[in-house]
Design a protein around this motif. Structure first.
Motif, mmCIF file in Angstrom:
data_model
loop_
_atom_site.group_PDB
_atom_site.id
_atom_site.type_symbol
_atom_site.label_atom_id
_atom_site.label_comp_id
_atom_site.label_asym_id
_atom_site.label_seq_id
_atom_site.Cartn_x
_atom_site.Cartn_y
_atom_site.Cartn_z
ATOM 1 N N GLY A 1 0.874 -1.409 -0.023
ATOM 2 C CA GLY A 1 0.067 0.003 0.057
ATOM 3 C C GLY A 1 0.774 1.063 -0.107
ATOM 4 N N GLY A 2 0.315 2.425 0.247
ATOM 5 C CA GLY A 2 0.668 3.486 0.354
ATOM 6 C C GLY A 2 2.034 3.697 1.090
ATOM 7 N N HIS A 3 1.750 3.492 2.204
ATOM 8 C CA HIS A 3 3.102 3.357 3.206
ATOM 9 C C HIS A 3 4.093 2.649 2.934
ATOM 10 N N GLY A 4 3.869 1.558 2.314
ATOM 11 C CA GLY A 4 4.909 0.699 1.944
ATOM 12 C C GLY A 4 5.689 -0.297 2.972
ATOM 13 N N ASN A 5 6.593 -0.764 2.961
ATOM 14 C CA ASN A 5 7.444 -1.357 3.917
ATOM 15 C C ASN A 5 7.787 -0.510 5.046
ATOM 16 N N ASP A 6 7.917 -0.889 6.204
ATOM 17 C CA ASP A 6 8.379 -0.115 7.290
ATOM 18 C C ASP A 6 9.287 -0.900 8.088
ATOM 19 N N PRO A 7 10.571 -0.363 7.910
ATOM 20 C CA PRO A 7 11.903 -1.098 8.513
ATOM 21 C C PRO A 7 11.824 -1.072 10.052
ATOM 22 N N VAL A 8 10.953 -0.087 10.875
ATOM 23 C CA VAL A 8 10.890 0.009 12.102
ATOM 24 C C VAL A 8 10.491 -1.420 12.890
ATOM 25 N N SER A 9 9.819 -2.257 11.946
ATOM 26 C CA SER A 9 9.424 -3.635 12.646
ATOM 27 C C SER A 9 10.206 -4.560 12.263
ATOM 28 N N LYS A 10 11.394 -4.324 11.496
ATOM 29 C CA LYS A 10 12.381 -5.568 11.092
ATOM 30 C C LYS A 10 12.899 -6.360 12.539
ATOM 31 N N PRO A 11 13.378 -5.440 13.402
ATOM 32 C CA PRO A 11 14.138 -6.216 14.517
ATOM 33 C C PRO A 11 13.107 -7.010 15.397
ATOM 34 N N VAL A 12 11.688 -6.495 15.654
ATOM 35 C CA VAL A 12 10.828 -7.317 16.222
ATOM 36 C C VAL A 12 10.335 -8.522 15.437
ATOM 37 N N TRP A 13 10.255 -8.503 13.963
ATOM 38 C CA TRP A 13 10.368 -9.757 13.195
ATOM 39 C C TRP A 13 11.432 -10.565 13.523
ATOM 40 N N GLN A 14 12.590 -10.201 13.479
ATOM 41 C CA GLN A 14 13.969 -10.941 13.850
ATOM 42 C C GLN A 14 13.551 -11.754 14.926
#
Length: 446
Positions: free
Chosen positions: A335-348
């Protein structure tokens, strides 16, 4: 496009005898998985019960039309595509002994009749391989469950599948839930625009009504619960008049709009939800249901060392077999906001803990992804991410389709209906018209 109605094909009734129960029986292509006593006297259980389908040809040909007792109305699937399914929720476990199908001209040449306790794991009651339409009266069936489904695997015409009536007979059982830990959750993000039901274009009262009709074990929100800056007065004027009806059964998380309150970041959100949103004294928390462990996280503060330490410790303590996390900002979105790298550490962290499911909002569309790792590589041991930001805020268009994105819907308001068991999960995206707009696969927990 509506097809022209051909004259109905010759009617045929398939009746199964107890005399042949000991052997595999094939009658005109119909194979029964098991048989039981004759069921002529068993009551009709399906009339007027909630129904869903994989598709519908038009709004006037919805799944409910096959269960309304009116032989002049019908359900019709989208044309020209296999497979298609229609299912009914009997409301409680029942011993199913008979299914009667009254086909319109668009009949199934091949289909299965299935039963399920939880809507996720299905047992076949009967299989047809040489159908010719008319009426199929399948008797001496033997199966227990709350849900009954017909899955058409080969069309008998160039159209779709169409039933005037789909009748399920049997013996009502007890209403205790099956011993599988099965339960249903409704989820949505990006909910209460500053409008009320007095405006026909106001969407959040409509998503709330659909959420309440599903009547889940509890509700999740994925942030941006109240627009535009989540003041307490706005929560009371808008959110409370729709989703507030089931506030006590709601387990929310904040979005970025909750941080805009002039009285202080999350002030209105905390004042409105109170201990519901802060059960452990923080805007992030966890809880268990069945064999599932849920993590409600605040993605506005993923740079907060205290939340990250708490998350790692919490995951280390859980003994549940399935793990779901939900927060506002999606790592992946088309979508318009696209990927949000702020969430990557939590994903890891979640990936290392073998988490199964992540639910997000922020982008105002529906999207589901194949299992993937934090780097975006498709893998069977990956996490399934769903964006469910169509709870009532203005839709955003799809802009850049991301790898592993399997389905995207923009412009259709709705809620996620998650069906969870001790070992599996699946879901449907249900529109405000009650129709299923998308169905996810059934996944097994890691």
């Amino acid at each position: 496009m509506h097809h022209l109605h051909a004259s109905a094909p010759p009617r045929r009734t398939t009746t199964l005898s107890l005399l042949l129960a000991a052997v595999l029986l094939v009658t005109g292509g119909l194979v029964l998985a098991s048989t039981g006593r004759a069921a002529a006297a068993d009551p009709l259980l399906s009339r007027g019960k909630p129904a869903t389908a994989s598709s519908q040809e038009s709004s006037g040909l919805a799944a409910a039309k096959a269960f309304d007792g009116d032989g002049a109305t019908r359900w019709a699937s989208a044309e020209g595509s296999d497979p298609q399914w229609i299912r009914v929720d009997l409301g409680a476990t029942a011993a199913v002994s008979r299914v009667r199908l009254t086909w319109e001209a668009a009949y199934a040449k091949a289909y299965r009749v299935e039963v399920s306790a939880d809507g996720a794991t299905w047992t076949t009651l009967a299989t047809e391989t040489a159908g010719n339409g008319g009426t199929d009266d399948l008797t001496a069936l033997s199966g227990k469950g709350r849900y009954v489904r017909l899955t058409g695997t080969a069309r008998g015409t160039s159209y779709g599948y169409s039933l005037y009536e789909f009748e399920v007979y049997g013996t009502p059982g007890d209403t205790t839930p099956p011993g599988t830990g099965a339960f249903t959750v409704v989820a949505a993000g990006d909910i209460a625009a500053q409008c009320t039901a007095s405006s026909s274009s106001c969407a959040h009262p409509k998503t709330a009504a659909q959420a309440q009709r599903i009547n889940p074990k509890f509700y999740l929100t994925m942030g941006d619960n109240q627009y535009d800056d989540a003041r307490l007065s706005d929560f009371k004027n808008y959110y409370d008049k729709s989703w507030g009806a089931f506030k006590a059964k709601t387990r929310p998380v904040p979005g970025n709009h909750e941080t805009y309150d002039p009285a202080g970041s999350l002030a209105g959100y905390k004042s409105y939800f109170g201990a519901i949103a802060y059960p452990q004294g923080k805007p992030y928390y966890s809880y268990d249901e069945g064999n599932w462990h849920f993590l409600a996280l605040d993605s506005n503060s993923f740079d907060d060392a205290a939340q990250i330490k708490w998350l790692k410790d919490d995951l280390a303590r859980t003994t549940k077999g399935c793990v779901a996390a939900y927060f506002h900002h999606p790592l992946y979105s088309s979508g318009g906001h696209g990927n949000d790298p702020v969430s990557k550490p939590v994903w890891q962290i979640l990936y290392a803990a073998k988490a199964d499911l992540i639910l997000n909002g922020h982008d105002h569309h529906y999207e589901r992804f194949a299992p993937q790792d934090p780097a975006g590589k498709a893998t069977a041991d990956g996490i399934v991410e769903i964006v469910g930001g169509m709870g009532g805020a203005e839709p955003y268009p799809i802009e850049t389709v991301q790898p592993n994105s399997q389905k995207r819907i923009s412009g259709t308001y709705g809620v996620l209906k998650l069906d969870l068991t001790d070992t599996t999960y699946t879901w449907q995206y249900v529109g405000t018209d009650g129709q299923v707009k998308d169905s996810g696969p059934t996944y097994t927990c890691h």
